[in-house]
Design a protein around this motif. Structure first.
Motif, PDB file in Angstrom:
ATOM      1  N   ASP A  77      29.364  34.426  36.563  1.00  0.00           N
ATOM      2  CA  ASP A  77      28.733  33.163  36.189  1.00  0.00           C
ATOM      3  C   ASP A  77      29.831  32.100  36.116  1.00  0.00           C
ATOM      4  OD1 ASP A  77      26.775  31.947  33.324  1.00  0.00           O
ATOM      5  OD2 ASP A  77      27.063  31.171  35.352  1.00  0.00           O
ATOM      6  N   ILE A  78      30.042  31.387  37.223  1.00  0.00           N
ATOM      7  CA  ILE A  78      31.101  30.388  37.322  1.00  0.00           C
ATOM      8  C   ILE A  78      30.462  29.050  37.675  1.00  0.00           C
ATOM      9  CG2 ILE A  78      33.242  29.751  38.493  1.00  0.00           C
ATOM     10  CD1 ILE A  78      33.631  32.690  39.181  1.00  0.00           C
ATOM     11  N   PRO A  79      30.616  28.037  36.836  1.00  0.00           N
ATOM     12  CA  PRO A  79      29.961  26.748  37.111  1.00  0.00           C
ATOM     13  C   PRO A  79      30.630  25.950  38.224  1.00  0.00           C
ATOM     14  CG  PRO A  79      31.260  26.631  35.094  1.00  0.00           C
ATOM     15  CD  PRO A  79      31.304  28.069  35.532  1.00  0.00           C
ATOM     16  N   ALA A  80      31.849  26.296  38.616  1.00  0.00           N
ATOM     17  CA  ALA A  80      32.565  25.521  39.636  1.00  0.00           C
ATOM     18  C   ALA A  80      31.898  25.646  40.991  1.00  0.00           C
ATOM     19  CB  ALA A  80      34.022  25.988  39.715  1.00  0.00           C
ATOM     20  N   SER A 111      27.322  35.699  48.056  1.00  0.00           N
ATOM     21  CA  SER A 111      26.522  34.479  47.940  1.00  0.00           C
ATOM     22  C   SER A 111      26.208  34.170  46.483  1.00  0.00           C
ATOM     23  CB  SER A 111      25.227  34.630  48.746  1.00  0.00           C
ATOM     24  OG  SER A 111      24.473  35.732  48.253  1.00  0.00           O
ATOM     25  N   ARG A 112      25.736  32.977  46.255  1.00  0.00           N
ATOM     26  CA  ARG A 112      25.402  32.534  44.895  1.00  0.00           C
ATOM     27  C   ARG A 112      23.903  32.680  44.665  1.00  0.00           C
ATOM     28  NH1 ARG A 112      27.934  27.178  42.072  1.00  0.00           N
ATOM     29  NH2 ARG A 112      27.362  27.681  39.916  1.00  0.00           N
ATOM     30  N   SER A 113      23.546  33.261  43.511  1.00  0.00           N
ATOM     31  CA  SER A 113      22.144  33.425  43.127  1.00  0.00           C
ATOM     32  C   SER A 113      21.879  32.656  41.839  1.00  0.00           C
ATOM     33  CB  SER A 113      21.821  34.914  42.937  1.00  0.00           C
ATOM     34  OG  SER A 113      22.593  35.457  41.880  1.00  0.00           O
ATOM     35  N   ASP A 114      20.658  32.785  41.316  1.00  0.00           N
ATOM     36  CA  ASP A 114      20.318  32.086  40.081  1.00  0.00           C
ATOM     37  C   ASP A 114      21.158  32.562  38.901  1.00  0.00           C
ATOM     38  OD1 ASP A 114      16.779  32.066  40.923  1.00  0.00           O
ATOM     39  OD2 ASP A 114      18.408  30.703  41.476  1.00  0.00           O
ATOM     40  N   SER A 115      21.588  33.816  38.912  1.00  0.00           N
ATOM     41  CA  SER A 115      22.366  34.361  37.797  1.00  0.00           C
ATOM     42  C   SER A 115      23.864  34.202  37.995  1.00  0.00           C
ATOM     43  CB  SER A 115      22.036  35.847  37.611  1.00  0.00           C
ATOM     44  OG  SER A 115      22.275  36.567  38.807  1.00  0.00           O
ATOM     45  N   GLY A 116      24.312  33.741  39.167  1.00  0.00           N
ATOM     46  CA  GLY A 116      25.739  33.547  39.412  1.00  0.00           C
ATOM     47  C   GLY A 116      26.132  34.066  40.778  1.00  0.00           C
ATOM     48  N   PHE A 117      27.436  34.122  41.009  1.00  0.00           N
ATOM     49  CA  PHE A 117      27.959  34.612  42.281  1.00  0.00           C
ATOM     50  C   PHE A 117      27.912  36.137  42.321  1.00  0.00           C
ATOM     51  CE2 PHE A 117      29.527  30.874  44.378  1.00  0.00           C
ATOM     52  CZ  PHE A 117      29.765  29.977  43.360  1.00  0.00           C
ATOM     53  N   GLN A 118      27.478  36.684  43.456  1.00  0.00           N
ATOM     54  CA  GLN A 118      27.510  38.124  43.658  1.00  0.00           C
ATOM     55  C   GLN A 118      28.925  38.525  44.073  1.00  0.00           C
ATOM     56  OE1 GLN A 118      24.455  39.042  46.478  1.00  0.00           O
ATOM     57  NE2 GLN A 118      22.789  38.512  45.097  1.00  0.00           N
ATOM     58  N   VAL A 119      29.428  39.596  43.470  1.00  0.00           N
ATOM     59  CA  VAL A 119      30.812  40.011  43.676  1.00  0.00           C
ATOM     60  C   VAL A 119      30.848  41.517  43.913  1.00  0.00           C
ATOM     61  CG1 VAL A 119      33.140  40.085  42.688  1.00  0.00           C
ATOM     62  CG2 VAL A 119      31.612  38.170  42.143  1.00  0.00           C
ATOM     63  N   ALA A 120      31.690  41.947  44.853  1.00  0.00           N
ATOM     64  CA  ALA A 120      31.962  43.368  45.068  1.00  0.00           C
ATOM     65  C   ALA A 120      33.380  43.659  44.604  1.00  0.00           C
ATOM     66  CB  ALA A 120      31.797  43.741  46.543  1.00  0.00           C
ATOM     67  N   ALA A 121      33.544  44.692  43.780  1.00  0.00           N
ATOM     68  CA  ALA A 121      34.853  45.071  43.245  1.00  0.00           C
ATOM     69  C   ALA A 121      35.197  46.473  43.731  1.00  0.00           C
ATOM     70  CB  ALA A 121      34.834  45.028  41.717  1.00  0.00           C
ATOM     71  N   ILE A 122      36.410  46.623  44.289  1.00  0.00           N
ATOM     72  CA  ILE A 122      36.853  47.907  44.813  1.00  0.00           C
ATOM     73  C   ILE A 122      38.331  48.081  44.506  1.00  0.00           C
ATOM     74  CG2 ILE A 122      37.284  46.893  47.091  1.00  0.00           C
ATOM     75  CD1 ILE A 122      36.611  49.599  48.332  1.00  0.00           C
ATOM     76  N   ASP A 123      38.746  49.314  44.206  1.00  0.00           N
ATOM     77  CA  ASP A 123      40.142  49.596  43.926  1.00  0.00           C
ATOM     78  C   ASP A 123      41.015  49.181  45.118  1.00  0.00           C
ATOM     79  OD1 ASP A 123      42.496  51.824  44.182  1.00  0.00           O
ATOM     80  OD2 ASP A 123      42.107  51.309  42.095  1.00  0.00           O
ATOM     81  N   ARG A 124      42.142  48.523  44.830  1.00  0.00           N
ATOM     82  CA  ARG A 124      42.987  47.995  45.895  1.00  0.00           C
ATOM     83  C   ARG A 124      43.529  49.097  46.807  1.00  0.00           C
ATOM     84  NH1 ARG A 124      44.653  42.952  46.318  1.00  0.00           N
ATOM     85  NH2 ARG A 124      44.031  41.452  44.730  1.00  0.00           N
TER      86      ARG A 124
END
Length: 434
Positions: A77-80, A111-124
């Motif tokens: 949830d990032i307002p920027a 992409s950005r949705s109503d609840s915020g930006f969708q993010v995928a997190a994976i071990d480097r």
């Protein structure tokens, strides 16, 4: 004509540095219209490259699919609105949703949705291994790497499930994805039936894809899913392997996957620049830019010196307070201190219902002889962030093994109200964020 090759590695996964030739893949080749031109199952990389060579295909776009449980779905949830500010705020926005050091995690922005930006997190380290596996193929140019479950066609207002052997890939219309054992579908059905908001929903549509043998094999789990509550289950029979379904959905934009090849793991396109014809004009603009940059550099030099001095003073104060910390530097000292303060103010990261159910189901599958361990009921309290499961087992050791597994994953797990009976024991397992 532009071709796309969808490649999905099969377990067991080989080390790309030690024995890349041992890795086998399922693959399907699509032309520009989305029609399948060739496919293969359990083929080595050399066979795929030879097929492209025999058909005189070059510069084919490569789409790599990795197991869905390799990457975690998060919401930021990032307002920027500017990308630079979003990237700066991204680690702070998802830090509490990830159960490992945020500096060791690669974050890919969706992409950005109503609840915020969708993010995928994976071990480097895992991401580096997957990138090495798919990079450098002959006749191919890597375009993207996706979690496989994220390519399932979305079901409006509900969930999509694809049976894949003993496993099942799931995705919701909100974009979240996960992979579980197909035998746990009935248990996971309660989370599907839970409404995503305060709105009253009569039914939650669920689409299950699978071949006829797989649908027959998992008939019991499908029946449990239909009995989970407000689920309207619809079966869709597919004729070929799940990869065909995923490739079709991606080509026709029936899904919203997140490309993991971003930032330091980005890939170059290799195409000729469309700006090549404008090269002389660009050269003139560059000369003007250099002159302007020299003027701005002179004005900013003094300010940069002051900033460096301020950072040095801040680090000196931090070194006095934490002399043994050698990992913190001027670029991350603020985030380290904020993280320490946040850790002091709370017992650890929280977890929502889907995350708790995923970990509980995974650890249940690892309990030896788990057939004797059954769940009578499942309850979730959002205000406390607790999942409460009524258990029954042939011995207390089974329940204790499940609790220990959850604890090792960084969650808090307790067993209470234990009652020993003639045919076993029953108790109540309470699971919450670590």
């Amino acid at each position: 004509m532009s071709y796309r090759l969808y490649v999905r590695p099969l377990p067991p996964f080989a080390d790309p540095d030690q024995s890349p030739e041992a890795q086998l893949y399922n693959w399907v080749l699509h032309d520009a219209s989305g029609d399948s031109q060739a496919r293969g199952t359990a083929d080595p990389r050399a066979t795929i490259e030879q097929t492209l060579s025999q058909n005189a295909l070059d510069n084919v776009l490569l789409i790599g699919l990795v197991p869905g449980d390799e990457a975690i779905f998060c919401v930021a949830d990032i307002p920027a609105k500017q990308t630079r500010f979003i990237q700066q705020a991204l680690p702070y926005a998802v830090e509490e949703q990830i159960a490992q050091d945020i500096d060791s995690v690669h974050l890919a922005l969706g992409s950005r949705s109503d609840s915020g930006f969708q993010v995928a997190a994976i071990d480097r380290e895992r991401m580096a291994g997957w990138l090495e596996l798919f990079r450098g193929w002959e006749h191919l140019r890597l375009e993207a790497i996706y979690p496989d479950a994220a390519l399932l066609p979305l079901t409006d207002g509900g969930w999509s499930i694809c049976l894949d052997g003993d496993n099942a890939m799931l995705t919701s219309d909100r974009g979240e994805w996960l992979s579980i054992q197909a035998s746990n579908l009935g248990m996971f059905g309660y989370s599907m039936a839970a409404p995503p908001s305060e709105d009253v929903v009569a039914e939650v549509p669920v689409t299950i894809y699978g071949t006829e043998p797989e649908l027959e094999q998992h008939q019991s789990s499908i029946s449990d899913l239909r009995g989970a509550g407000r689920l309207a289950v619809r079966l869709e029979t597919i004729e070929l392997m799940p990869l065909e379904l995923l490739a079709h959905a991606h080509h026709h934009h029936l899904c919203q996957p997140i490309n993991l090849c971003q930032g330091s793991f980005g890939v170059t396109s290799g195409k000729a620049s469309p700006l090549l014809a404008w090269k002389p004009l660009i050269a003139v603009a560059c000369v003007w830019f250099v002159v302007q940059l020299g003027i701005e550099a002179g004005m900013g030099y003094h300010l940069q010196q002051q900033a460096d001095e301020t950072r040095s003073q801040a680090m000196a104060i931090y070194r006095d307070a934490f002399p043994n910390d050698r990992r913190t530097h001027a670029s991350n000292v603020r985030r380290v201190i904020e993280g320490q303060l946040r850790a002091m103010g709370s017992g650890g990261p929280g977890a929502d219902f889907i995350t708790l159910m995923k970990y509980t189901g995974d650890q249940y599958a690892k309990v030896p002889q788990n057939q004797s361990l059954s769940f009578n009921s499942i309850n979730y309290t959002r205000s406390r962030g607790e999942l409460v499961v009524d258990l029954r087992a042939d011995s207390y050791d089974r329940m204790s093994a499940l609790r220990s597994g959850l604890t090792k994953q960084g969650l808090q797990a307790q067993i209470g109200s234990v009652v020993n009976e003639s045919d076993g024991a029953r108790g109540r397992l309470t699971v919450s964020g670590g």
